[in-house]
Design an enzyme around this catalytic site. Structure first.
Site, PDB file in Angstrom:
ATOM      1  N   SER A   8     -29.261   7.798 -65.586  1.00  0.00           N
ATOM      2  CA  SER A   8     -30.442   8.652 -65.718  1.00  0.00           C
ATOM      3  C   SER A   8     -30.366   9.784 -64.695  1.00  0.00           C
ATOM      4  O   SER A   8     -30.282   9.538 -63.489  1.00  0.00           O
ATOM      5  CB  SER A   8     -31.704   7.832 -65.467  1.00  0.00           C
ATOM      6  OG  SER A   8     -32.794   8.732 -65.289  1.00  0.00           O
ATOM      7  N   HIS A  33     -28.793   9.962 -69.832  1.00  0.00           N
ATOM      8  CA  HIS A  33     -30.184   9.574 -70.099  1.00  0.00           C
ATOM      9  C   HIS A  33     -31.123  10.596 -69.451  1.00  0.00           C
ATOM     10  O   HIS A  33     -31.102  10.804 -68.236  1.00  0.00           O
ATOM     11  CB  HIS A  33     -30.427   8.174 -69.533  1.00  0.00           C
ATOM     12  CG  HIS A  33     -31.756   7.583 -69.857  1.00  0.00           C
ATOM     13  ND1 HIS A  33     -32.039   6.986 -71.065  1.00  0.00           N
ATOM     14  CD2 HIS A  33     -32.886   7.482 -69.116  1.00  0.00           C
ATOM     15  CE1 HIS A  33     -33.288   6.535 -71.051  1.00  0.00           C
ATOM     16  NE2 HIS A  33     -33.834   6.834 -69.881  1.00  0.00           N
ATOM     17  N   ASP A  35     -34.898  11.613 -68.727  1.00  0.00           N
ATOM     18  CA  ASP A  35     -36.257  11.064 -68.647  1.00  0.00           C
ATOM     19  C   ASP A  35     -37.291  12.189 -68.681  1.00  0.00           C
ATOM     20  O   ASP A  35     -37.511  12.871 -67.682  1.00  0.00           O
ATOM     21  CB  ASP A  35     -36.409  10.242 -67.370  1.00  0.00           C
ATOM     22  CG  ASP A  35     -35.780   8.865 -67.509  1.00  0.00           C
ATOM     23  OD1 ASP A  35     -36.064   8.190 -68.524  1.00  0.00           O
ATOM     24  OD2 ASP A  35     -35.010   8.470 -66.617  1.00  0.00           O
ATOM     25  N   HIS A  66     -35.346  10.273 -73.492  1.00  0.00           N
ATOM     26  CA  HIS A  66     -36.395   9.242 -73.440  1.00  0.00           C
ATOM     27  C   HIS A  66     -37.726   9.951 -73.221  1.00  0.00           C
ATOM     28  O   HIS A  66     -38.018  10.404 -72.117  1.00  0.00           O
ATOM     29  CB  HIS A  66     -36.034   8.279 -72.299  1.00  0.00           C
ATOM     30  CG  HIS A  66     -37.066   7.231 -72.023  1.00  0.00           C
ATOM     31  ND1 HIS A  66     -37.084   6.479 -70.867  1.00  0.00           N
ATOM     32  CD2 HIS A  66     -38.129   6.793 -72.759  1.00  0.00           C
ATOM     33  CE1 HIS A  66     -38.093   5.629 -70.896  1.00  0.00           C
ATOM     34  NE2 HIS A  66     -38.754   5.812 -72.027  1.00  0.00           N
ATOM     35  N   MET A  68     -41.312  10.094 -72.500  1.00  0.00           N
ATOM     36  CA  MET A  68     -42.494   9.397 -71.973  1.00  0.00           C
ATOM     37  C   MET A  68     -43.629  10.415 -72.031  1.00  0.00           C
ATOM     38  O   MET A  68     -44.054  10.964 -71.004  1.00  0.00           O
ATOM     39  CB  MET A  68     -42.214   8.909 -70.545  1.00  0.00           C
ATOM     40  CG  MET A  68     -41.279   7.705 -70.515  1.00  0.00           C
ATOM     41  SD  MET A  68     -40.537   7.419 -68.899  1.00  0.00           S
ATOM     42  CE  MET A  68     -39.154   8.544 -68.989  1.00  0.00           C
ATOM     43  N   MET A 138     -38.285  -1.454 -71.764  1.00  0.00           N
ATOM     44  CA  MET A 138     -38.480  -1.019 -70.374  1.00  0.00           C
ATOM     45  C   MET A 138     -38.483  -2.244 -69.461  1.00  0.00           C
ATOM     46  O   MET A 138     -39.200  -3.220 -69.728  1.00  0.00           O
ATOM     47  CB  MET A 138     -39.807  -0.277 -70.203  1.00  0.00           C
ATOM     48  CG  MET A 138     -39.898   1.095 -70.853  1.00  0.00           C
ATOM     49  SD  MET A 138     -38.605   2.258 -70.393  1.00  0.00           S
ATOM     50  CE  MET A 138     -38.856   2.394 -68.612  1.00  0.00           C
ATOM     51  N   ASP A 177     -33.987  -0.313 -69.553  1.00  0.00           N
ATOM     52  CA  ASP A 177     -34.197   0.852 -68.682  1.00  0.00           C
ATOM     53  C   ASP A 177     -35.065   0.496 -67.480  1.00  0.00           C
ATOM     54  O   ASP A 177     -36.247   0.184 -67.634  1.00  0.00           O
ATOM     55  CB  ASP A 177     -34.859   1.968 -69.509  1.00  0.00           C
ATOM     56  CG  ASP A 177     -35.010   3.267 -68.733  1.00  0.00           C
ATOM     57  OD1 ASP A 177     -34.547   3.353 -67.587  1.00  0.00           O
ATOM     58  OD2 ASP A 177     -35.606   4.204 -69.313  1.00  0.00           O
TER      59      ASP A 177
HETATM   60  C1  DX5 Z   1     -38.417   5.222 -65.578  1.00  0.00           C
HETATM   61  C2  DX5 Z   1     -37.243   5.853 -66.298  1.00  0.00           C
HETATM   62  C3  DX5 Z   1     -35.924   5.259 -65.964  1.00  0.00           C
HETATM   63  C4  DX5 Z   1     -35.528   5.398 -64.533  1.00  0.00           C
HETATM   64  C5  DX5 Z   1     -34.460   4.419 -64.191  1.00  0.00           C
HETATM   65  O1  DX5 Z   1     -39.578   5.777 -66.080  1.00  0.00           O
HETATM   66  O2  DX5 Z   1     -37.421   5.760 -67.684  1.00  0.00           O
HETATM   67  O3  DX5 Z   1     -34.929   5.806 -66.804  1.00  0.00           O
HETATM   68  O4  DX5 Z   1     -35.052   6.668 -64.226  1.00  0.00           O
HETATM   69  O5  DX5 Z   1     -34.188   4.554 -62.838  1.00  0.00           O
HETATM   70  P1  DX5 Z   1     -33.599   3.375 -61.972  1.00  0.00           P
HETATM   71  O6  DX5 Z   1     -32.270   3.031 -62.579  1.00  0.00           O
HETATM   72  O7  DX5 Z   1     -33.496   3.990 -60.624  1.00  0.00           O
HETATM   73  O8  DX5 Z   1     -34.560   2.247 -62.047  1.00  0.00           O
HETATM   74 ZN    ZN Z   2     -35.704   6.272 -69.079  1.00  0.00          ZN
END
Ligand code: DX5
Ligand code: ZN
Length: 218
Positions: A8, A33, A35, A66, A68, A138, A177
């Site tokens: 990510s 990835h 975010d 992704h 959100m 998640m 994730d």
């Molecule tokens: C959280 C994101 C993840 C996050 C993962 O909202 O969707 O993709 O960046 O980060 P790490 O691997 O640091 O938990």
């Molecule tokens: Zn993510």
């Protein structure tokens, strides 16, 4: 199943994004990835389709977006034309329109995935498993990188993989994730996930290539 690693870029330095994705490409990542956070579905704001468009020329890897965001259906065309290869939308944001939203994504020539938050049961994904190119569970509360993996996620992954096998979709990609580390990657893969998002673990690595390789073979 083929194990894929999706670092990510949330965990990277946004001032050097072209270099960040080039580094991921050179060090063996399978997907990038991205975010996308809107300050509504989750409190923080990260970036939108403009960022995806600007990183597109810097890597041949698939861009895994992704979303959100609330009302993801209003952003799909923008992400598709920016060069997204895969768009993930949350079951919590789509409600009854989850299947319809996934069909719209596919009609734009982009792969479609559906996501559940930690408090949402994986059964919320069952109706869309037929259209899905990937399902995402998640393993942290969305919004921030660097959180701890929620152990109950393992049971959800087992349940989802069992559902896929039972319904003739044993080869369907299941992504996880949040909070993925070299220590827990093995049990996550055993529970049924084959696409691992890893932000902090990859971007804080001393040797990015070795870390990605170890996550893949965990
Ligand atoms: C959280 C994101 C993840 C996050 C993962 O909202 O969707 O993709 O960046 O980060 P790490 O691997 O640091 O938990
Ligand atoms: Zn993510």
């Amino acid at each position: 199943m083929k194990i894929k690693i999706a670092p990510s870029i949330l965990a990277s330095d946004f001032a050097h994004m072209a270099d960040n994705v080039r580094k991921l490409t050179e060090n063996g990542a399978d997907l990038v990835h991205c975010d996308v956070m809107d300050g509504n579905f989750v409190p923080p704001i990260t970036f939108g389709a403009q960022m995806v468009k600007q990183i597109r020329p810097h890597t041949p890897l698939p861009l895994d977006c992704h979303l959100m965001v609330l009302h993801p259906e209003t952003h799909l065309e923008d992400f598709a034309s920016a060069g997204a290869d895969l768009i993930s939308v949350h079951a919590e944001a789509c409600g009854k329109n989850l299947v319809k939203t996934m069909r719209t994504i596919k009609s734009l020539g982009v792969k479609a995935a559906a996501v559940v938050n930690p408090e949402t049961p994986v059964s919320a994904l069952f109706d869309c498993a037929e259209e899905a190119d990937m399902l995402l569970v998640m393993s942290v509360h969305p919004g921030w990188g660097g959180q701890k993996f929620i152990p109950e996620t393992l049971k959800k992954l087992e349940e989802l993989r069992a559902f896929c096998i039972k319904n003739g979709r044993e080869e369907l990609d299941i992504q996880v994730d949040g909070g993925v580390t070299e220590e827990n990657a093995g049990e996550i893969i055993s529970a049924g996930a084959n696409v691992l998002v890893a932000g902090s673990t990859v971007f804080r690595a001393v040797d990015m290539r070795a870390t990605i390789a170890r996550l893949r073979s965990a």
